[in-house]
Scaffold this motif. Structure first.
Motif, PDB file in Angstrom:
ATOM      1  N   LYS A 272      24.531  19.566  22.891  1.00  0.00           N
ATOM      2  CA  LYS A 272      23.665  19.276  24.054  1.00  0.00           C
ATOM      3  C   LYS A 272      24.036  20.180  25.223  1.00  0.00           C
TER       4      LYS A 272
ATOM      5  N   LYS B  92      23.494  21.486  29.211  1.00  0.00           N
ATOM      6  CA  LYS B  92      23.079  21.074  30.551  1.00  0.00           C
ATOM      7  C   LYS B  92      22.058  22.064  31.098  1.00  0.00           C
TER       8      LYS B  92
ATOM      9  N   ASP C 232      19.687  18.572  28.727  1.00  0.00           N
ATOM     10  CA  ASP C 232      19.885  17.432  29.622  1.00  0.00           C
ATOM     11  C   ASP C 232      19.807  17.925  31.062  1.00  0.00           C
TER      12      ASP C 232
ATOM     13  N   ASN D 101      19.814  15.836  33.745  1.00  0.00           N
ATOM     14  CA  ASN D 101      20.380  14.874  34.702  1.00  0.00           C
ATOM     15  C   ASN D 101      19.439  14.657  35.889  1.00  0.00           C
TER      16      ASN D 101
ATOM     17  N   GLU E 101      16.535  15.417  27.914  1.00  0.00           N
ATOM     18  CA  GLU E 101      17.148  14.205  28.476  1.00  0.00           C
ATOM     19  C   GLU E 101      17.011  14.162  29.994  1.00  0.00           C
ATOM     20  N   GLU E 102      16.674  12.999  30.511  1.00  0.00           N
ATOM     21  CA  GLU E 102      16.515  12.771  31.949  1.00  0.00           C
ATOM     22  C   GLU E 102      15.808  13.946  32.642  1.00  0.00           C
TER      23      GLU E 102
ATOM     24  N   GLU F 293      20.707   6.488  30.657  1.00  0.00           N
ATOM     25  CA  GLU F 293      22.084   6.304  31.116  1.00  0.00           C
ATOM     26  C   GLU F 293      22.136   5.735  32.533  1.00  0.00           C
TER      27      GLU F 293
ATOM     28  N   HIS G 106      24.435   6.658  25.536  1.00  0.00           N
ATOM     29  CA  HIS G 106      25.188   7.563  26.409  1.00  0.00           C
ATOM     30  C   HIS G 106      26.661   7.166  26.321  1.00  0.00           C
TER      31      HIS G 106
HETATM   32 CA    CA Z   1      23.093  12.740  30.214  1.00  0.00          CA
END
Ligand code: CA
Length: 377
Positions: free
Chosen positions: A164, A166, A194, A196, A220-221, A246, A296
């Motif tokens: 994964k 970022k 991801d 965030n 993700e998010e 999460e 998570h």
């Molecule tokens: Ca995350």
């Protein structure tokens, strides 16, 4: 049997090298460990995800109520604490505190009965769980296309079937780095991204369109956790599955995310969303809507063990099948000075698979010297 003591262990440690995600820099790791003792002398351990000092204050607030209670009444205790704090904490640190308490009570139940938690929650559907590597954060120096590609290839060498990355550093940079990581790991490994919740719907869709050709396992998010409709908009606009959860709490919070089918993959943190009691309910609700559950995990070995105990009992969404879709464990590979040091026996992966601990309760033993060593001063 009665609860005789509730202790809090806020832990913290500096990192040798800070690392960044879309919303800031990590220079330390923290965790809050909950210890519950009974008059039978047995001890249960739990963990809260979130700000350690605040989590400790919350659990200390629960303490007078918990002392004298029957540790087996996990369902009643959960509802009683939730109801007492409902007006002030339906989400966030109150539920994180409750999560640590609930996990410790499940650990206790297992130890009293001499059984691992997964045997008390339905019995094992699997004895090991496939894990994906979480890492690929930004560093102070160097070109992310270069060092992240190298790091990702390293996880694949270790045997992880997915990694994964970022994102959330600007659409063009994200797309460039995603392409570089995909090139480095080849076409056969999973690659998730991801953000965030760094983006709004417009920007998330724009990034999603640019990285769609790189076969992304999930996004993700993509947008802020409060915006279920925004998640749904991103999901609808893209061929990439959307994951989130999460920053969501309890069956009530997840109900709205799930019933709107705002996400494809539901990601509660066992140490934040309400503990094992609540996450089992969220997992069952997720399955009823045909969505995937992938917790998570960002804590110590206690958090990893709690996640594994629940993952052991979650049915595949496609039974029976030649290609069963099994739940995935998040396995954090970033620096964490006490992640496994607080256990007498670390939980490791073997070629990207992690065995479900088989001892009583969570199936782990705590190293008290390490707890003392990393305690917040
Ligand atoms: Ca995350």
């Amino acid at each position: 049997m009665k609860i005789t003591e509730v202790r809090t262990h806020p832990l913290e440690a500096g990192l040798s090298r800070s690392f960044a995600y879309s919303r800031g820099q990590y220079a330390t790791r923290m965790a809050m460990v909950v210890e519950i003792e009974t008059d039978a002398g047995l001890i249960g351990w739990g963990e809260c995800y979130g700000p350690a000092r605040i989590n400790a204050a919350v659990v200390e607030h629960f303490r007078p109520f918990l002392i004298g209670q029957d540790p087996f009444r996990t369902e009643w205790l959960w509802h009683e604490i939730y109801a007492r704090y409902r007006d002030h904490g339906q989400k966030g640190v109150v539920i994180q505190g409750l999560s640590g308490v609930d996990i410790a009570l499940w650990d206790l139940k297992g130890k009293i009965l001499g059984q691992p938690i997964h045997r008390l929650m339905g019995g094992p559907l699997r004895t090991e769980v496939a894990a994906y590597a979480t890492g690929l954060y930004r560093r102070d120096a160097g070109k992310p296309e270069v060092y992240l590609a190298e790091e990702a290839a390293g996880y694949c060498e270790e045997g992880f079937s997915a990694v994964k990355l970022k994102v959330g550093f600007g659409i063009d940079e994200d797309a460039r780095v995603t392409q570089a990581v995909r090139r480095a790991i080849g076409p056969d490994r999973g690659l998730m991204v991801d953000a965030n919740h760094a983006y709004d719907t417009v920007a998330a869709i724009r990034l999603g369109r640019k990285i769609e050709p790189f076969d992304i396992g999930w996004f993700e998010e993509p947008v802020i956790p409060e915006d279920a409709a925004g998640h749904l908009a991103v999901k609808t606009a893209l061929t990439i599955p959307v994951a989130s959860g999460e920053c969501e709490f309890t069956r009530f919070g997840f109900r709205d995310l799930i019933a709107q089918r705002a996400v494809d993959i539901v990601q509660p943190d066992t140490c934040a969303a309400g503990g094992l009691s609540e996450c089992k309910k969220i997992a069952d609700m997720t399955a009823a809507y045909g969505l995937r559950y992938s917790p998570h995990v960002w804590g110590t070995g206690i958090a990893v063990a709690a996640s594994l105990q629940l993952l052991a009992v979650l049915p595949s969404l496609t039974p029976p099948s030649f290609h069963p879709i099994e739940p995935l464990l998040e396995f954090d590979r970033t620096e964490h000075p006490f992640r496994m040091k607080i256990l007498t026996q670390p939980i490791e992966h073997a070629r990207g698979k992690v065995a479900v601990p088989q001892g009583p309760g969570l199936g782990i033993e705590i190293d008290r010297d390490a707890l003392r060593h990393f305690r917040v001063r």
